[in-house]
Design a protein around this motif. Structure first.
Motif, PDB file in Angstrom:
ATOM      1  N   HIS A 143       3.838  -2.146 -11.214  1.00 25.43           N
ATOM      2  CA  HIS A 143       4.251  -3.443 -11.753  1.00 25.43           C
ATOM      3  C   HIS A 143       3.680  -4.625 -10.979  1.00 25.43           C
ATOM      4  N   ASN A 144       3.651  -4.531  -9.629  1.00 21.23           N
ATOM      5  CA  ASN A 144       3.262  -5.729  -8.870  1.00 21.23           C
ATOM      6  C   ASN A 144       1.755  -5.899  -8.698  1.00 21.23           C
ATOM      7  N   GLY A 145       0.984  -4.861  -8.958  1.00 22.51           N
ATOM      8  CA  GLY A 145      -0.465  -5.006  -9.007  1.00 22.51           C
ATOM      9  C   GLY A 145      -1.213  -5.035  -7.694  1.00 22.51           C
ATOM     10  N   SER A 146      -0.497  -4.976  -6.576  1.00 25.10           N
ATOM     11  CA  SER A 146      -1.172  -5.041  -5.273  1.00 25.10           C
ATOM     12  C   SER A 146      -1.576  -3.667  -4.759  1.00 25.10           C
ATOM     13  N   GLY A 147      -1.008  -2.624  -5.344  1.00 27.34           N
ATOM     14  CA  GLY A 147      -1.234  -1.283  -4.840  1.00 27.34           C
ATOM     15  C   GLY A 147      -0.228  -0.893  -3.778  1.00 27.34           C
ATOM     16  N   TYR A 148       0.642  -1.841  -3.414  1.00 25.20           N
ATOM     17  CA  TYR A 148       1.700  -1.598  -2.426  1.00 25.20           C
ATOM     18  C   TYR A 148       3.053  -1.835  -3.092  1.00 25.20           C
ATOM     19  N   LEU A 149       4.125  -1.663  -2.344  1.00 24.41           N
ATOM     20  CA  LEU A 149       5.457  -1.830  -2.914  1.00 24.41           C
ATOM     21  C   LEU A 149       5.784  -3.277  -3.261  1.00 24.41           C
ATOM     22  N   VAL A 150       5.176  -4.229  -2.534  1.00 27.97           N
ATOM     23  CA  VAL A 150       5.383  -5.640  -2.875  1.00 27.97           C
ATOM     24  C   VAL A 150       4.029  -6.336  -3.041  1.00 27.97           C
ATOM     25  N   ALA A 151       4.064  -7.502  -3.638  1.00 28.42           N
ATOM     26  CA  ALA A 151       2.826  -8.176  -4.050  1.00 28.42           C
ATOM     27  C   ALA A 151       1.936  -8.624  -2.902  1.00 28.42           C
ATOM     28  N   SER A 152       2.514  -8.951  -1.760  1.00 33.74           N
ATOM     29  CA  SER A 152       1.702  -9.519  -0.679  1.00 33.74           C
ATOM     30  C   SER A 152       0.861  -8.491   0.066  1.00 33.74           C
ATOM     31  N   GLY A 153       1.160  -7.196  -0.125  1.00 32.86           N
ATOM     32  CA  GLY A 153       0.361  -6.173   0.543  1.00 32.86           C
ATOM     33  C   GLY A 153       1.194  -5.265   1.427  1.00 32.86           C
ATOM     34  N   LEU A 154       0.557  -4.680   2.415  1.00 32.34           N
ATOM     35  CA  LEU A 154       1.163  -3.667   3.281  1.00 32.34           C
ATOM     36  C   LEU A 154       2.375  -4.206   4.037  1.00 32.34           C
ATOM     37  N   THR A 155       3.476  -3.433   3.986  1.00 28.48           N
ATOM     38  CA  THR A 155       4.671  -3.747   4.768  1.00 28.48           C
ATOM     39  C   THR A 155       5.218  -2.462   5.381  1.00 28.48           C
ATOM     40  N   TRP A 156       6.246  -2.639   6.187  1.00 28.50           N
ATOM     41  CA  TRP A 156       6.855  -1.473   6.833  1.00 28.50           C
ATOM     42  C   TRP A 156       7.466  -0.510   5.817  1.00 28.50           C
ATOM     43  N   ALA A 157       7.861  -1.004   4.646  1.00 32.42           N
ATOM     44  CA  ALA A 157       8.423  -0.120   3.621  1.00 32.42           C
ATOM     45  C   ALA A 157       7.373   0.877   3.133  1.00 32.42           C
ATOM     46  N   ASP A 158       6.122   0.434   3.004  1.00 33.76           N
ATOM     47  CA  ASP A 158       5.039   1.345   2.627  1.00 33.76           C
ATOM     48  C   ASP A 158       4.834   2.399   3.712  1.00 33.76           C
ATOM     49  N   LEU A 159       4.847   1.958   4.942  1.00 35.56           N
ATOM     50  CA  LEU A 159       4.661   2.882   6.062  1.00 35.56           C
ATOM     51  C   LEU A 159       5.789   3.901   6.114  1.00 35.56           C
ATOM     52  N   PHE A 160       7.004   3.427   5.875  1.00 35.58           N
ATOM     53  CA  PHE A 160       8.170   4.298   5.887  1.00 35.58           C
ATOM     54  C   PHE A 160       8.072   5.343   4.781  1.00 35.58           C
ATOM     55  N   LEU A 161       7.692   4.902   3.600  1.00 42.94           N
ATOM     56  CA  LEU A 161       7.550   5.820   2.468  1.00 42.94           C
ATOM     57  C   LEU A 161       6.506   6.889   2.746  1.00 42.94           C
ATOM     58  N   VAL A 162       5.348   6.477   3.225  1.00 41.14           N
ATOM     59  CA  VAL A 162       4.270   7.427   3.525  1.00 41.14           C
ATOM     60  C   VAL A 162       4.706   8.391   4.624  1.00 41.14           C
ATOM     61  N   ASN A 163       5.414   7.872   5.605  1.00 38.45           N
ATOM     62  CA  ASN A 163       5.934   8.692   6.692  1.00 38.45           C
ATOM     63  C   ASN A 163       6.877   9.778   6.160  1.00 38.45           C
TER      64      ASN A 163
END
Length: 207
Positions: A143-163
């Motif tokens: 939905h957000n189009g950035s390829g990450y969980l939020v629009a601005s880009g890489l955050t700790w939530a992405d790292l947590f998910l991948v972990n």
């Protein structure tokens, strides 16, 4: 300049998200690991009597923080990996809490002692919790189009998910097979130059 010391067992476990944030930020810190038999010695230093805990030395003053996700949020804010603005930061924390819930369900299966009950929990996890969680998060990424969980880009939530996806072990590939956005996120995060360097050099442990 702040100096950081992260204390945890010689394992990835609940400290790995914090290590990943430090890696993504290119921030130096002391990765202090200990064995189970050494825990009583370190427990006395822990602010909540739990591991992991973080010790920050700032201008001669020492600040200690416990609870892995609290530490992750604190460090992520320090190094601009928490989202942009209050609304997006709240969104990032929402995803972080969702991943925490997912992790707790996974841990529940792992540590259940009764074999019958463990089989029931495992079945529910793989047939309901896992696909439902992945479907929801995959949709958010799309939905957000950035390829990450939020629009601005890489955050700790992405790292947590991948972990935490890594905790699925040899079942991860099959779990992600129907979720192209999540699979792409996992690959993108793991190929990030600083994170890839950490994944290559980190100590090899069972957990």
């Amino acid at each position: 300049m702040a100096e950081y010391k992260l204390y945890y067992f010689n394992a990835k476990g609940r400290a790995e998200i914090i290590r990943l944030i430090f890696a993504a930020a290119g921030q130096k810190y002391e990765d202090i690991r200990f064995e189970r038999e050494q825990w009583p010695e370190y427990k006395q230093k822990a602010p909540l009597g739990q591991a992991p805990f973080l010790e920050v030395n700032l201008n001669g003053n020492t600040f200690k923080l416990g609870q892995s996700v609290t530490i992750a949020r604190y460090v992520a804010r320090k190094f601009n990996l928490a989202g942009k603005g209050e609304e997006e930061q709240a969104e990032v924390e929402m995803y972080g809490d969702q991943v925490s819930d997912f992790l707790n369900e996974l841990v529940k299966v792992h540590f259940e002692k009764d074999e019958t009950r463990q089989n029931e929990l495992r079945k529910k996890f793989h047939e309901e919790i896992l696909p439902n969680t992945l479907k929801t998060l995959d949709g958010k990424i799309a939905h957000n189009g950035s390829g990450y969980l939020v629009a601005s880009g890489l955050t700790w939530a992405d790292l947590f998910l991948v972990n935490i996806l890594e905790w699925l072990g040899d079942k991860k590939e099959a779990a992600l097979a129907n979720f192209a956005n999540l699979k792409a996120l996992d690959e993108k995060v793991r190929s990030h130059s600083r994170i890839a360097e950490w994944l290559e050099k980190r100590p090899k442990t069972e957990m």
